[in-house]
Write an enzyme that holds these catalytic residues in place. Structure first.
Site, short mmCIF file in Angstrom:
data_model
loop_
_atom_site.label_atom_id
_atom_site.label_comp_id
_atom_site.label_asym_id
_atom_site.label_seq_id
_atom_site.Cartn_x
_atom_site.Cartn_y
_atom_site.Cartn_z
N HIS A 59 0.68 -1.44 0.00
CA HIS A 59 0.07 0.13 0.13
C HIS A 59 0.89 1.36 0.08
O HIS A 59 2.15 1.26 0.26
CB HIS A 59 -0.91 0.14 1.22
CG HIS A 59 -2.21 -0.94 1.11
ND1 HIS A 59 -3.17 -0.74 1.05
CD2 HIS A 59 -1.95 -2.34 1.19
CE1 HIS A 59 -4.18 -1.76 0.91
NE2 HIS A 59 -3.30 -2.75 1.05
N HIS A 81 -7.09 -1.84 7.48
CA HIS A 81 -7.90 -3.12 7.68
C HIS A 81 -8.05 -3.31 8.93
O HIS A 81 -7.54 -2.86 9.77
CB HIS A 81 -6.94 -4.26 6.99
CG HIS A 81 -6.55 -4.15 5.64
ND1 HIS A 81 -5.53 -3.44 5.33
CD2 HIS A 81 -6.93 -4.50 4.39
CE1 HIS A 81 -5.02 -3.69 4.13
NE2 HIS A 81 -6.12 -4.11 3.62
N TYR A 83 -7.87 -5.92 10.46
CA TYR A 83 -6.91 -6.83 11.07
C TYR A 83 -5.82 -6.24 11.68
O TYR A 83 -5.10 -6.69 12.34
CB TYR A 83 -6.76 -8.09 9.99
CG TYR A 83 -5.98 -7.63 9.16
CD1 TYR A 83 -4.63 -7.14 8.89
CD2 TYR A 83 -6.79 -7.73 7.47
CE1 TYR A 83 -3.91 -6.81 7.63
CE2 TYR A 83 -5.87 -7.47 6.32
CZ TYR A 83 -4.90 -6.85 6.41
OH TYR A 83 -3.97 -6.50 5.46
N GLU A 84 -5.77 -5.03 11.23
CA GLU A 84 -4.50 -4.12 11.78
C GLU A 84 -4.68 -3.77 13.20
O GLU A 84 -3.55 -3.58 14.00
CB GLU A 84 -4.09 -3.05 10.80
CG GLU A 84 -3.52 -3.43 9.51
CD GLU A 84 -3.46 -2.29 8.40
OE1 GLU A 84 -2.67 -1.44 8.88
OE2 GLU A 84 -4.32 -2.18 7.61
N ALA A 111 -7.61 -6.76 -3.83
CA ALA A 111 -7.09 -7.64 -4.22
C ALA A 111 -7.90 -8.76 -3.64
O ALA A 111 -8.28 -8.70 -2.46
CB ALA A 111 -5.59 -7.97 -3.86
N MET A 206 -10.08 -9.44 2.44
CA MET A 206 -10.01 -8.95 3.75
C MET A 206 -10.34 -7.28 4.00
O MET A 206 -9.82 -6.80 5.04
CB MET A 206 -8.55 -9.10 4.42
CG MET A 206 -8.26 -10.70 4.39
SD MET A 206 -6.63 -10.84 4.86
CE MET A 206 -6.08 -12.58 4.29
N SER A 207 -11.02 -6.88 3.15
CA SER A 207 -11.29 -5.31 3.23
C SER A 207 -12.72 -4.99 2.48
O SER A 207 -13.51 -5.94 2.48
CB SER A 207 -10.29 -4.65 2.22
OG SER A 207 -10.27 -4.92 0.94
N1 HPA Z 1 -8.23 -14.35 0.60
C1 HPA Z 1 -8.45 -13.33 1.05
N2 HPA Z 1 -7.80 -12.21 0.88
C2 HPA Z 1 -7.14 -12.36 -0.25
C3 HPA Z 1 -7.07 -13.36 -1.18
C4 HPA Z 1 -7.64 -14.55 -0.73
O1 HPA Z 1 -7.65 -15.82 -1.23
N3 HPA Z 1 -6.33 -13.08 -2.34
C5 HPA Z 1 -5.97 -11.85 -2.09
N4 HPA Z 1 -6.41 -11.22 -1.00
#
Ligand code: HPA
Length: 266
Positions: A59, A81, A83-84, A111, A206-207
């Site tokens: 990032h 995020h 999770y941070e 992603a 995760m976002s």
């Molecule tokens: N899972 C969760 N987060 C992600 C993944 C995944 O497979 N790939 C990229 N970010």
């Protein structure tokens, strides 16, 4: 000393000019370089009190305000995020600042892992809806009745149509699908992926979901696009890692940039 969104917006206007950005863009893992496409003023998050430290590699924690294809945009080069910090509302202040600057819409990028064999790594997916598999909510603790945000058309139908047209005009496939938010930071197990696939999810990450909820709370129109970096756990033999995510994201980033540029050109 903490500052309000209005105070931060005033500070940003002093540095980047008073014109309101029409659109905010949040860049996901490995997509940070899109901020460099914008001709404008870059402001380090570190100089904006209360902005996240965005400590995830891949990032680029800067807010860039400027022009992209003739449209004024505010690009958030890094996101926080859940999770941070364990805080679901970690992106609340940046989105409040976008709102205070006069932004009308937000395009989120991320992603993600794919559960759809027809949307393999390197492809993009336009979010049609989401499943909040984490069960967390960034509006927990919000005291006003505005917290009861309807989520029926959270992903704005007009924006989705416009982004699909832009992709079509560029000759880029842009399937739509349902994104499941899993808190991370550990990746999912094969059984978890099987479960969310069965529940109707097409991609996992995760976002994004907390930001969509916050943006709808603020009245911003929302769209989101995933760059698929891997098949979700258990769906292919390829090993999943953050390194792999960062290495694969640029494959989709080039297409994403073309779609966004075409969309902004109108
Ligand atoms: N899972 C969760 N987060 C992600 C993944 C995944 O497979 N790939 C990229 N970010």
């Amino acid at each position: 000393m903490s500052k309000s969104a209005e105070e931060l917006a005033a500070l940003i206007r002093e540095r980047a000019g008073a014109a309101a950005p029409a659109i905010g863009l949040v860049l996901g893992s490995g997509l940070g370089h899109l901020a460099e496409a914008v001709a404008g003023v870059a402001i380090d998050y570190a100089t904006l009190p209360g902005f996240p430290h965005a400590g995830v590699s891949g990032h680029n924690p800067k807010l860039v305000i400027g022009e992209l294809e003739g449209t004024r945009v505010a690009v958030f080069g890094g996101r926080a995020h859940y999770y941070e910090s364990g805080r679901g509302d970690a992106m609340r202040l940046p989105l409040e600042v976008l709102n205070a600057l006069g932004g009308q819409a937000l395009i989120l990028t991320n992603a993600a892992g794919s559960m759809r064999p027809d949307i393999p790594p390197g492809e993009l997916m336009l979010l049609r809806d989401h499943i909040n598999f984490s069960g967390l909510n960034p509006l927990i603790g919000e005291p006003t009745d505005a917290r009861f945000v309807p989520m029926g058309d959270a992903y704005d139908p007009g924006l989705r149509t416009a982004l699909k047209s832009a992709a079509h005009a560029e000759g880029i496939a842009l399937e739509d699908g349902v994104y499941a938010w899993y808190s991370g930071p550990s990746f999912e197990t094969p059984a978890e992926i099987k479960a969310i696939r069965t529940l109707g999810a097409d991609a996992v990450g995760m976002s994004t979901v907390p930001e969509v909820i916050l943006a709808r709370f603020l009245g911003l129109k929302v769209a989101a696009i995933s760059t698929i970096t891997n098949m979700a756990q258990g769906m292919s033999d390829e090993a999943i890692s953050h390194e792999h995510t960062k290495a694969m994201a640029p494959l989709g980033a080039e297409k994403l940039e073309r779609i966004l540029r075409r969309y902004l050109r109108g």
